[in-house]
Design an enzyme around this catalytic site. Structure first.
Site, PDB file in Angstrom:
ATOM      1  CB  THR A  75      26.398   2.486  17.835  1.00 52.87           C
ATOM      2  OG1 THR A  75      26.953   1.203  18.170  1.00 52.87           O
ATOM      3  CG2 THR A  75      26.232   3.322  19.080  1.00 52.87           C
ATOM      4  CG  ASN A 120      29.563  -0.278  13.741  1.00 47.01           C
ATOM      5  OD1 ASN A 120      28.796   0.291  14.531  1.00 47.01           O
ATOM      6  ND2 ASN A 120      30.450  -1.163  14.119  1.00 47.01           N
ATOM      7  CD  GLU A 147      30.678   1.183  18.046  1.00 46.38           C
ATOM      8  OE1 GLU A 147      29.647   1.166  18.728  1.00 46.38           O
ATOM      9  OE2 GLU A 147      31.606   0.381  18.179  1.00 46.38           O
TER      10      GLU A 147
HETATM   11  P1  ADP Z   1      25.950  -3.762  16.073  1.00 47.28           P
HETATM   12  O1  ADP Z   1      27.020  -4.341  16.943  1.00 47.28           O
HETATM   13  O2  ADP Z   1      25.611  -4.647  14.906  1.00 47.28           O
HETATM   14  O3  ADP Z   1      26.306  -2.361  15.646  1.00 47.28           O
HETATM   15  P2  ADP Z   1      23.946  -2.582  17.815  1.00 47.28           P
HETATM   16  O4  ADP Z   1      23.330  -3.184  19.031  1.00 47.28           O
HETATM   17  O5  ADP Z   1      24.887  -1.422  18.043  1.00 47.28           O
HETATM   18  O6  ADP Z   1      24.649  -3.723  16.987  1.00 47.28           O
HETATM   19  O7  ADP Z   1      22.757  -2.132  16.860  1.00 47.28           O
HETATM   20  C1  ADP Z   1      23.031  -1.366  15.717  1.00 47.28           C
HETATM   21  C2  ADP Z   1      22.006  -1.564  14.618  1.00 47.28           C
HETATM   22  O8  ADP Z   1      20.707  -1.255  15.131  1.00 47.28           O
HETATM   23  C3  ADP Z   1      22.226  -0.606  13.465  1.00 47.28           C
HETATM   24  O9  ADP Z   1      23.117  -1.136  12.495  1.00 47.28           O
HETATM   25  C4  ADP Z   1      20.814  -0.430  12.908  1.00 47.28           C
HETATM   26  O10 ADP Z   1      20.536  -1.395  11.911  1.00 47.28           O
HETATM   27  C5  ADP Z   1      19.921  -0.670  14.124  1.00 47.28           C
HETATM   28  N1  ADP Z   1      19.340   0.539  14.725  1.00 47.28           N
HETATM   29  C6  ADP Z   1      18.031   0.655  15.122  1.00 47.28           C
HETATM   30  N2  ADP Z   1      17.771   1.853  15.641  1.00 47.28           N
HETATM   31  C7  ADP Z   1      18.942   2.564  15.593  1.00 47.28           C
HETATM   32  C8  ADP Z   1      19.298   3.905  15.983  1.00 47.28           C
HETATM   33  N3  ADP Z   1      18.396   4.741  16.534  1.00 47.28           N
HETATM   34  N4  ADP Z   1      20.580   4.316  15.770  1.00 47.28           N
HETATM   35  C9  ADP Z   1      21.485   3.464  15.224  1.00 47.28           C
HETATM   36  N5  ADP Z   1      21.208   2.189  14.843  1.00 47.28           N
HETATM   37  C10 ADP Z   1      19.953   1.731  15.021  1.00 47.28           C
HETATM   38 MG    MG Z   2      26.782  -0.879  17.166  1.00 45.41          MG
END
Ligand code: ADP
Ligand code: MG
Length: 157
Positions: free
Chosen positions: A26, A28, A89
């Site tokens: 997700t 942010n 998110e």
């Molecule tokens: P965080 O805690 O940093 O948000 P996540 O595990 O939720 O970590 O991963 C989010 C990040 O993954 C996003 O900021 C983006 O850079 C990347 N990402 C890759 N594919 C997607 C997707 N389909 N939807 C949203 N984010 C994605």
């Molecule tokens: Mg996230």
């Protein structure tokens, strides 16, 4: 509900609380960019469209990555900040070639799916996320919602 709600801002790093482990990363948006939604809507899961913009200085994203895609968004109070801060998110329903931290993201929120729920098991949470994605895709396929995917708010190229 005052839909459509338009949000945009650079993608922030979250706390890596298992988004990717759950098969549901997700992205942010920064606090300032969600003020407009915080004041008018309730917490829960929403659907709409999102677009990650290419960076003029070069980027790792493909031409497909920077198109408008369906999204599901969770709006909730962040336990990390003792529930004093609201976070949005956004899971984009597209397989990205690379992460896009720092990239500009545009989001149009079109509808509400459900309130926030507590889960006793990880499996129950994953099951519900899958249902949310289906509801989002099915809803967005209706002509009245689909038209927003070509809204002038999104960059056409
Ligand atoms: P965080 O805690 O940093 O948000 P996540 O595990 O939720 O970590 O991963 C989010 C990040 O993954 C996003 O900021 C983006 O850079 C990347 N990402 C890759 N594919 C997607 C997707 N389909 N939807 C949203 N984010 C994605
Ligand atoms: Mg996230």
């Amino acid at each position: 509900f005052p839909f459509p709600i338009k949000l945009s801002g650079p993608v922030q790093r979250g706390f890596g609380r298992g988004g990717k482990d759950l098969g549901c990363p997700t992205a942010n948006l920064p606090d300032e960019s969600i003020e407009s939604i915080a004041s008018v809507t309730k917490t829960g899961v929403y659907y709409g469209f999102a677009q990650v913009l290419p960076r003029p200085e070069g980027n790792e994203l493909s031409e497909d990555d920077v198109k408008v895609h369906p999204m599901a968004m969770s709006l909730g109070w962040n336990p990390f900040y003792k529930n004093e801060r609201l976070t949005a998110e956004i899971h984009i329903m597209h397989e990205f070639q690379a992460d896009f931290y720092g990239y500009e993201m545009k989001v149009v929120v079109l509808g509400y799916i459900r309130r926030e729920l507590d889960y006793t098991t990880r499996e129950a949470l994953i099951d519900d996320i899958e249902i949310d994605k289906l509801v989002a895709i099915r809803s967005l396929d209706r002509p009245d919602y689909k038209k927003f995917s070509t809204d002038s708010f999104f960059a056409s190229k």
